[in-house]
Scaffold this active site. Structure first.
Site, PDB file in Angstrom:
ATOM      1  N   LEU A 147       0.814  -1.210   0.000  1.00 45.24           N
ATOM      2  CA  LEU A 147       0.000   0.000   0.000  1.00 45.24           C
ATOM      3  C   LEU A 147       0.852   1.266   0.000  1.00 45.24           C
ATOM      4  O   LEU A 147       0.463   2.280  -0.562  1.00 45.24           O
ATOM      5  CB  LEU A 147      -0.923   0.017   1.226  1.00 45.24           C
ATOM      6  CG  LEU A 147      -2.094  -0.959   1.223  1.00 45.24           C
ATOM      7  CD1 LEU A 147      -2.872  -0.842   2.527  1.00 45.24           C
ATOM      8  CD2 LEU A 147      -3.021  -0.715   0.044  1.00 45.24           C
ATOM      9  N   SER A 148       1.999   1.199   0.665  1.00 42.80           N
ATOM     10  CA  SER A 148       2.875   2.370   0.729  1.00 42.80           C
ATOM     11  C   SER A 148       4.301   1.905   0.939  1.00 42.80           C
ATOM     12  O   SER A 148       4.548   0.851   1.539  1.00 42.80           O
ATOM     13  CB  SER A 148       2.450   3.295   1.874  1.00 42.80           C
ATOM     14  OG  SER A 148       3.222   4.483   1.876  1.00 42.80           O
TER      15      SER A 148
END
Length: 412
Positions: free
Chosen positions: A70-71
Protein backbone atom coordinates in the site's frame (compact mmCIF):
# COMPACT_ATOMS: atom_id res chain seq x y z
CA UNK A 1 40.71 -2.97 3.40
CA UNK A 2 37.36 -4.22 2.07
CA UNK A 3 34.34 -3.01 3.98
CA UNK A 4 30.95 -4.71 3.92
CA UNK A 5 27.84 -2.54 3.77
CA UNK A 6 27.26 -3.19 7.50
CA UNK A 7 30.62 -1.52 8.26
CA UNK A 8 29.97 1.57 6.13
CA UNK A 9 28.84 4.95 7.39
CA UNK A 10 25.57 6.51 6.17
CA UNK A 11 27.63 8.95 4.09
CA UNK A 12 29.57 6.13 2.41
CA UNK A 13 26.37 4.18 1.81
CA UNK A 14 24.78 7.23 0.19
CA UNK A 15 27.77 7.64 -2.12
CA UNK A 16 27.58 3.97 -3.09
CA UNK A 17 23.84 4.34 -3.77
CA UNK A 18 24.39 7.44 -5.89
CA UNK A 19 26.94 5.50 -7.94
CA UNK A 20 24.37 2.78 -8.63
CA UNK A 21 21.69 5.31 -9.49
CA UNK A 22 23.96 7.14 -11.93
CA UNK A 23 25.16 3.88 -13.48
CA UNK A 24 21.51 3.11 -14.21
CA UNK A 25 21.23 6.43 -16.09
CA UNK A 26 19.38 8.46 -13.44
CA UNK A 27 20.28 11.57 -11.41
CA UNK A 28 21.44 13.20 -14.66
CA UNK A 29 20.63 16.56 -13.10
CA UNK A 30 23.43 17.66 -10.78
CA UNK A 31 20.89 19.19 -8.39
CA UNK A 32 19.15 15.81 -8.05
CA UNK A 33 22.46 14.11 -7.29
CA UNK A 34 23.15 16.75 -4.64
CA UNK A 35 19.72 16.15 -3.08
CA UNK A 36 20.35 12.40 -2.90
CA UNK A 37 23.68 13.11 -1.23
CA UNK A 38 22.23 15.56 1.29
CA UNK A 39 18.95 13.97 2.38
CA UNK A 40 19.37 11.06 4.80
CA UNK A 41 17.13 8.27 3.56
CA UNK A 42 17.64 6.21 6.72
CA UNK A 43 15.93 8.98 8.71
CA UNK A 44 12.69 8.21 6.82
CA UNK A 45 12.87 4.41 7.24
CA UNK A 46 14.32 4.10 10.77
CA UNK A 47 13.02 0.57 11.35
CA UNK A 48 15.21 -1.12 8.71
CA UNK A 49 18.92 -1.89 8.68
CA UNK A 50 21.15 0.94 7.48
CA UNK A 51 22.32 -1.08 4.49
CA UNK A 52 18.68 -1.73 3.48
CA UNK A 53 17.86 1.94 3.81
CA UNK A 54 20.52 2.69 1.19
CA UNK A 55 19.84 -0.23 -1.14
CA UNK A 56 18.54 0.75 -4.58
CA UNK A 57 15.22 -0.89 -3.74
CA UNK A 58 11.85 -0.10 -2.22
CA UNK A 59 11.28 -0.27 1.53
CA UNK A 60 7.73 -1.44 2.20
CA UNK A 61 6.04 0.48 5.02
CA UNK A 62 2.40 -0.66 4.69
CA UNK A 63 0.64 -3.72 3.25
CA UNK A 64 -2.91 -5.02 2.96
CA UNK A 65 -3.83 -8.14 4.98
CA UNK A 66 -3.30 -10.07 1.73
CA UNK A 67 0.26 -8.78 1.43
CA UNK A 68 -0.23 -6.20 -1.35
CA UNK A 69 1.98 -3.12 -0.98
CA UNK A 70 0.00 0.00 0.00
CA UNK A 71 2.88 2.37 0.73
CA UNK A 72 6.65 2.31 0.55
CA UNK A 73 9.80 4.33 0.24
CA UNK A 74 10.24 4.19 -3.52
CA UNK A 75 13.34 2.79 -5.22
CA UNK A 76 15.92 5.62 -5.20
CA UNK A 77 16.76 5.12 -8.87
CA UNK A 78 13.11 5.65 -9.85
CA UNK A 79 12.83 8.59 -7.46
CA UNK A 80 15.80 10.17 -9.25
CA UNK A 81 14.18 9.45 -12.63
CA UNK A 82 11.02 11.33 -11.66
CA UNK A 83 12.96 14.23 -10.18
CA UNK A 84 15.09 14.45 -13.33
CA UNK A 85 11.85 14.63 -15.34
CA UNK A 86 10.28 17.28 -13.10
CA UNK A 87 13.47 19.38 -13.00
CA UNK A 88 12.27 21.68 -10.18
CA UNK A 89 13.97 25.05 -9.74
CA UNK A 90 14.74 27.19 -6.73
CA UNK A 91 11.61 28.99 -5.57
CA UNK A 92 9.19 26.56 -7.26
CA UNK A 93 5.90 25.48 -5.74
CA UNK A 94 5.48 21.71 -6.10
CA UNK A 95 2.61 19.35 -5.30
CA UNK A 96 3.44 15.71 -4.59
CA UNK A 97 0.65 13.13 -4.94
CA UNK A 98 1.34 10.43 -2.34
CA UNK A 99 3.35 11.26 0.77
CA UNK A 100 4.99 7.88 1.42
CA UNK A 101 7.60 8.20 4.16
CA UNK A 102 8.31 11.88 3.50
CA UNK A 103 11.63 11.11 1.79
CA UNK A 104 10.52 12.30 -1.65
CA UNK A 105 9.13 15.49 -0.16
CA UNK A 106 12.46 16.08 1.60
CA UNK A 107 14.31 15.72 -1.69
CA UNK A 108 11.90 18.15 -3.33
CA UNK A 109 12.31 20.59 -0.42
CA UNK A 110 16.06 20.56 -0.97
CA UNK A 111 15.63 21.14 -4.71
CA UNK A 112 13.23 24.10 -4.43
CA UNK A 113 15.16 25.66 -1.55
CA UNK A 114 13.85 27.77 1.28
CA UNK A 115 12.27 30.14 -1.23
CA UNK A 116 10.13 27.29 -2.58
CA UNK A 117 7.24 25.32 -1.17
CA UNK A 118 6.31 21.62 -1.30
CA UNK A 119 2.87 20.21 -0.54
CA UNK A 120 2.45 16.43 -0.22
CA UNK A 121 -1.03 14.93 -0.11
CA UNK A 122 -2.07 11.42 0.88
CA UNK A 123 -5.36 9.61 1.46
CA UNK A 124 -4.16 7.77 4.60
CA UNK A 125 -4.07 9.66 7.87
CA UNK A 126 -1.37 7.43 9.36
CA UNK A 127 0.87 8.02 6.35
CA UNK A 128 0.31 11.79 6.61
CA UNK A 129 1.16 11.71 10.33
CA UNK A 130 4.28 9.60 9.79
CA UNK A 131 5.64 11.73 6.93
CA UNK A 132 4.90 14.94 8.85
CA UNK A 133 6.70 13.65 11.94
CA UNK A 134 9.78 12.55 9.99
CA UNK A 135 10.01 15.85 8.09
CA UNK A 136 9.59 17.88 11.28
CA UNK A 137 12.25 15.81 13.06
CA UNK A 138 14.63 16.57 10.17
CA UNK A 139 13.96 20.30 10.62
CA UNK A 140 12.44 20.72 7.13
CA UNK A 141 10.14 23.71 7.24
CA UNK A 142 9.10 24.26 3.62
CA UNK A 143 6.93 21.12 3.32
CA UNK A 144 3.28 20.73 4.25
CA UNK A 145 1.72 17.23 4.35
CA UNK A 146 -2.07 17.24 4.02
CA UNK A 147 -4.80 14.63 4.15
CA UNK A 148 -6.98 14.24 1.07
CA UNK A 149 -7.67 12.56 -2.23
CA UNK A 150 -4.65 13.39 -4.37
CA UNK A 151 -6.73 13.10 -7.53
CA UNK A 152 -8.32 16.44 -6.55
CA UNK A 153 -4.92 18.07 -6.22
CA UNK A 154 -4.75 20.68 -3.46
CA UNK A 155 -6.36 23.97 -4.41
CA UNK A 156 -5.09 26.09 -1.47
CA UNK A 157 -1.51 25.73 -2.67
CA UNK A 158 -2.18 26.24 -6.40
CA UNK A 159 -0.94 27.22 -8.88
CA UNK A 160 2.03 24.85 -8.91
CA UNK A 161 5.14 25.00 -11.04
CA UNK A 162 5.27 21.22 -10.89
CA UNK A 163 3.01 18.34 -9.89
CA UNK A 164 4.65 14.96 -9.35
CA UNK A 165 2.80 11.72 -8.62
CA UNK A 166 4.69 9.31 -6.39
CA UNK A 167 1.93 6.76 -7.07
CA UNK A 168 0.87 5.03 -10.26
CA UNK A 169 -2.17 6.38 -12.11
CA UNK A 170 -4.41 5.24 -14.95
CA UNK A 171 -6.50 8.38 -15.37
CA UNK A 172 -5.19 11.95 -15.43
CA UNK A 173 -7.57 14.07 -13.32
CA UNK A 174 -8.64 17.53 -14.47
CA UNK A 175 -7.39 19.09 -11.25
CA UNK A 176 -3.80 18.08 -11.92
CA UNK A 177 -3.84 20.00 -15.17
CA UNK A 178 -5.89 22.99 -14.02
CA UNK A 179 -3.74 23.57 -10.91
CA UNK A 180 -0.51 23.91 -12.89
CA UNK A 181 0.88 27.38 -13.51
CA UNK A 182 1.57 28.46 -17.10
CA UNK A 183 4.68 26.60 -18.17
CA UNK A 184 4.20 24.05 -15.37
CA UNK A 185 5.06 20.39 -15.72
CA UNK A 186 3.19 17.24 -14.67
CA UNK A 187 5.20 14.08 -13.98
CA UNK A 188 3.11 10.95 -13.57
CA UNK A 189 3.86 7.20 -13.63
CA UNK A 190 1.01 6.39 -16.01
CA UNK A 191 -0.34 2.92 -16.69
CA UNK A 192 -0.79 2.92 -20.45
CA UNK A 193 -2.85 -0.25 -20.83
CA UNK A 194 -2.61 -3.66 -19.21
CA UNK A 195 0.51 -3.84 -17.05
CA UNK A 196 2.67 -1.49 -19.13
CA UNK A 197 3.51 1.79 -17.40
CA UNK A 198 5.77 4.72 -18.16
CA UNK A 199 6.71 7.78 -16.16
CA UNK A 200 5.75 10.69 -18.39
CA UNK A 201 6.55 14.40 -18.07
CA UNK A 202 3.79 16.44 -19.72
CA UNK A 203 3.84 20.12 -20.69
CA UNK A 204 1.07 22.15 -22.30
CA UNK A 205 1.12 22.16 -26.11
CA UNK A 206 0.29 25.12 -28.35
CA UNK A 207 -3.09 23.63 -29.30
CA UNK A 208 -4.21 23.56 -25.65
CA UNK A 209 -3.56 19.86 -25.16
CA UNK A 210 -0.57 18.31 -23.42
CA UNK A 211 2.46 16.57 -24.88
CA UNK A 212 5.21 14.43 -23.39
CA UNK A 213 8.66 15.99 -23.16
CA UNK A 214 10.25 12.94 -21.50
CA UNK A 215 9.16 9.41 -20.65
CA UNK A 216 10.69 6.21 -19.34
CA UNK A 217 9.55 2.75 -18.28
CA UNK A 218 8.66 2.38 -14.60
CA UNK A 219 6.07 1.04 -12.19
CA UNK A 220 4.53 2.34 -8.94
CA UNK A 221 2.04 1.42 -6.24
CA UNK A 222 -1.32 2.55 -7.70
CA UNK A 223 -3.34 5.58 -6.65
CA UNK A 224 -6.20 4.50 -4.39
CA UNK A 225 -8.93 5.69 -2.07
CA UNK A 226 -10.43 8.31 -4.37
CA UNK A 227 -11.87 9.27 -7.73
CA UNK A 228 -8.83 8.07 -9.71
CA UNK A 229 -8.40 4.64 -8.12
CA UNK A 230 -6.65 2.05 -10.26
CA UNK A 231 -7.67 -1.27 -8.68
CA UNK A 232 -5.79 -4.37 -9.70
CA UNK A 233 -5.97 -8.03 -8.77
CA UNK A 234 -4.57 -11.43 -9.77
CA UNK A 235 -6.27 -14.08 -11.89
CA UNK A 236 -5.29 -17.61 -10.89
CA UNK A 237 -4.51 -19.31 -14.21
CA UNK A 238 -3.64 -22.72 -12.77
CA UNK A 239 -5.96 -23.25 -9.81
CA UNK A 240 -3.02 -23.33 -7.39
CA UNK A 241 -1.68 -19.77 -7.90
CA UNK A 242 1.63 -21.01 -9.34
CA UNK A 243 0.89 -18.90 -12.43
CA UNK A 244 -1.21 -15.75 -12.17
CA UNK A 245 -2.19 -12.89 -14.47
CA UNK A 246 -2.45 -9.29 -13.33
CA UNK A 247 -5.93 -7.90 -13.89
CA UNK A 248 -6.81 -4.22 -14.18
CA UNK A 249 -9.93 -2.12 -14.59
CA UNK A 250 -9.47 -2.14 -18.37
CA UNK A 251 -9.69 -5.97 -18.52
CA UNK A 252 -12.11 -6.51 -21.45
CA UNK A 253 -12.69 -10.24 -20.88
CA UNK A 254 -14.25 -12.30 -18.09
CA UNK A 255 -11.39 -13.25 -15.70
CA UNK A 256 -13.02 -16.50 -14.61
CA UNK A 257 -12.81 -17.85 -18.16
CA UNK A 258 -9.01 -17.90 -17.91
CA UNK A 259 -8.65 -20.24 -14.93
CA UNK A 260 -7.22 -23.51 -16.18
CA UNK A 261 -6.37 -22.07 -19.60
CA UNK A 262 -2.79 -23.43 -19.45
CA UNK A 263 -4.23 -26.96 -19.44
CA UNK A 264 -5.90 -26.27 -22.79
CA UNK A 265 -4.29 -27.09 -26.19
CA UNK A 266 -0.97 -25.30 -26.83
CA UNK A 267 0.19 -23.49 -29.98
CA UNK A 268 3.68 -22.09 -30.55
CA UNK A 269 4.77 -19.49 -33.10
CA UNK A 270 8.28 -18.06 -33.64
CA UNK A 271 8.45 -14.58 -35.08
CA UNK A 272 11.99 -14.26 -36.41
CA UNK A 273 12.28 -11.02 -34.38
CA UNK A 274 15.48 -11.00 -32.35
CA UNK A 275 17.01 -8.98 -29.53
CA UNK A 276 20.58 -8.56 -28.36
CA UNK A 277 21.45 -9.69 -24.83
CA UNK A 278 21.09 -6.32 -23.04
CA UNK A 279 18.56 -4.75 -25.41
CA UNK A 280 15.35 -3.52 -23.77
CA UNK A 281 12.03 -5.03 -24.82
CA UNK A 282 10.11 -2.00 -23.53
CA UNK A 283 9.22 -0.59 -26.97
CA UNK A 284 7.84 -3.91 -28.19
CA UNK A 285 5.86 -4.14 -24.94
CA UNK A 286 4.48 -0.62 -25.51
CA UNK A 287 3.45 -1.45 -29.07
CA UNK A 288 1.70 -4.68 -28.07
CA UNK A 289 -0.20 -3.10 -25.19
CA UNK A 290 -1.46 -0.37 -27.53
CA UNK A 291 -2.25 -2.61 -30.50
CA UNK A 292 -4.07 -5.48 -28.74
CA UNK A 293 -7.50 -5.11 -27.07
CA UNK A 294 -6.47 -7.08 -23.98
CA UNK A 295 -3.25 -5.15 -23.55
CA UNK A 296 -0.04 -6.77 -22.37
CA UNK A 297 -0.22 -8.04 -18.80
CA UNK A 298 2.20 -9.21 -16.17
CA UNK A 299 2.14 -13.00 -15.65
CA UNK A 300 4.20 -13.99 -12.57
CA UNK A 301 5.06 -17.69 -12.37
CA UNK A 302 6.48 -19.83 -9.60
CA UNK A 303 9.72 -21.56 -10.52
CA UNK A 304 8.03 -24.94 -10.03
CA UNK A 305 5.61 -24.19 -12.88
CA UNK A 306 8.53 -23.33 -15.17
CA UNK A 307 10.68 -26.29 -14.13
CA UNK A 308 7.79 -28.68 -14.78
CA UNK A 309 7.34 -27.31 -18.31
CA UNK A 310 3.79 -26.21 -17.57
CA UNK A 311 4.77 -22.78 -18.81
CA UNK A 312 7.80 -21.57 -20.79
CA UNK A 313 7.77 -17.75 -20.51
CA UNK A 314 10.50 -15.31 -21.52
CA UNK A 315 11.14 -14.49 -17.88
CA UNK A 316 9.82 -15.68 -14.54
CA UNK A 317 7.53 -12.66 -14.54
CA UNK A 318 6.21 -13.23 -18.02
CA UNK A 319 4.10 -11.00 -20.23
CA UNK A 320 0.83 -12.24 -21.71
CA UNK A 321 -2.18 -11.14 -23.75
CA UNK A 322 -5.57 -12.39 -22.47
CA UNK A 323 -8.47 -13.32 -24.68
CA UNK A 324 -12.01 -14.52 -24.03
CA UNK A 325 -11.05 -17.95 -22.71
CA UNK A 326 -7.61 -18.03 -24.35
CA UNK A 327 -4.19 -16.66 -23.51
CA UNK A 328 -1.00 -15.94 -25.45
CA UNK A 329 2.30 -15.28 -23.70
CA UNK A 330 5.76 -14.26 -24.88
CA UNK A 331 8.53 -16.86 -25.07
CA UNK A 332 12.15 -16.90 -26.22
CA UNK A 333 14.79 -19.21 -27.66
CA UNK A 334 18.36 -18.78 -28.96
CA UNK A 335 18.31 -16.65 -32.10
CA UNK A 336 21.82 -17.06 -33.46
CA UNK A 337 24.38 -14.25 -33.57
CA UNK A 338 24.62 -10.81 -35.09
CA UNK A 339 27.31 -9.67 -37.52
CA UNK A 340 29.70 -8.98 -34.62
CA UNK A 341 29.20 -12.40 -33.05
CA UNK A 342 26.91 -11.29 -30.21
CA UNK A 343 24.25 -13.73 -29.06
CA UNK A 344 20.66 -13.01 -30.07
CA UNK A 345 17.36 -14.17 -28.61
CA UNK A 346 14.33 -14.85 -30.81
CA UNK A 347 10.85 -13.85 -29.65
CA UNK A 348 8.04 -16.38 -29.77
CA UNK A 349 4.39 -16.57 -28.73
CA UNK A 350 2.72 -19.50 -26.98
CA UNK A 351 -1.08 -19.74 -27.10
CA UNK A 352 -3.46 -21.80 -24.97
CA UNK A 353 -7.21 -22.30 -25.16
CA UNK A 354 -9.80 -23.06 -27.85
CA UNK A 355 -8.65 -20.08 -29.93
CA UNK A 356 -5.16 -19.81 -28.48
CA UNK A 357 -3.52 -20.42 -31.84
CA UNK A 358 -5.37 -17.52 -33.47
CA UNK A 359 -4.54 -15.19 -30.59
CA UNK A 360 -0.88 -16.22 -30.70
CA UNK A 361 -0.83 -15.58 -34.45
CA UNK A 362 -2.25 -12.09 -33.97
CA UNK A 363 0.32 -11.28 -31.28
CA UNK A 364 3.11 -12.58 -33.53
CA UNK A 365 1.84 -10.45 -36.43
CA UNK A 366 1.93 -7.32 -34.23
CA UNK A 367 5.49 -8.12 -33.13
CA UNK A 368 6.56 -8.39 -36.76
CA UNK A 369 4.72 -5.16 -37.68
CA UNK A 370 6.48 -3.29 -34.89
CA UNK A 371 9.85 -4.76 -35.90
CA UNK A 372 9.39 -3.97 -39.59
CA UNK A 373 7.82 -0.50 -39.44
CA UNK A 374 8.27 1.08 -36.01
CA UNK A 375 11.22 -0.45 -34.17
CA UNK A 376 13.54 2.43 -35.00
CA UNK A 377 11.06 5.22 -34.32
CA UNK A 378 10.54 7.12 -31.08
CA UNK A 379 7.17 7.41 -29.37
CA UNK A 380 5.42 10.31 -27.68
CA UNK A 381 2.31 10.69 -25.55
CA UNK A 382 -0.39 13.33 -25.92
CA UNK A 383 -3.45 14.42 -23.98
CA UNK A 384 -5.56 15.76 -26.88
CA UNK A 385 -7.21 19.14 -26.34
CA UNK A 386 -10.63 18.04 -27.58
CA UNK A 387 -10.51 14.32 -26.84
CA UNK A 388 -10.95 13.44 -30.52
CA UNK A 389 -10.18 9.86 -31.54
CA UNK A 390 -7.47 10.08 -34.21
CA UNK A 391 -6.39 6.43 -34.18
CA UNK A 392 -4.48 5.11 -37.18
CA UNK A 393 -2.51 1.99 -36.19
CA UNK A 394 -1.05 1.66 -39.69
CA UNK A 395 0.73 4.97 -39.04
CA UNK A 396 1.59 4.13 -35.44
CA UNK A 397 -1.12 6.22 -33.80
CA UNK A 398 -3.26 4.81 -30.97
CA UNK A 399 -6.10 6.56 -29.12
CA UNK A 400 -6.57 5.08 -25.63
CA UNK A 401 -9.71 6.14 -23.81
CA UNK A 402 -9.69 6.17 -20.02
CA UNK A 403 -11.20 8.06 -17.05
CA UNK A 404 -10.86 11.86 -17.08
CA UNK A 405 -8.67 12.32 -20.19
CA UNK A 406 -7.84 9.99 -23.09
CA UNK A 407 -4.26 9.75 -24.25
CA UNK A 408 -2.79 9.26 -27.69
CA UNK A 409 0.39 7.27 -28.26
CA UNK A 410 2.22 8.28 -31.43
CA UNK A 411 5.21 6.62 -33.06
CA UNK A 412 7.14 9.43 -34.73
Amino acid sequence: MNLTTTDMSPEALREALIGKVKDAGYARNGAVEDALRTVERHHYVPDVELADAYANDIVVTKRTPEGEVLSCASQPGIVALLLDQLCPQRGDRVLEIGAGTGYNAALLAHLVGKEGRVTAIDVDGDIVDYASERLAAAGIGNVEVVLGDGAHGYEPGAPYDGIIASVGAYGIPDKWLSQLAPGGRLVVPLRIRGSVSRSIAFERARDGGWRSVEHAMCGFVPLRGGIADDPRSRIDLTGDNTVTLQSHQDQPFAPERLTGVLDQPRSEIWTGVTFARMESLEWMYLWLTCALPGGLRSMPAEQTAIDSGRITPMFRTGMAVPGDGELAYLAKRPGGHDSEGHELTETGVVGHGPHGGALAARVADEIRTWDRDFRHRGARFEIPADGTDTSDPTRGRFFLDRPHHPITVVWQ
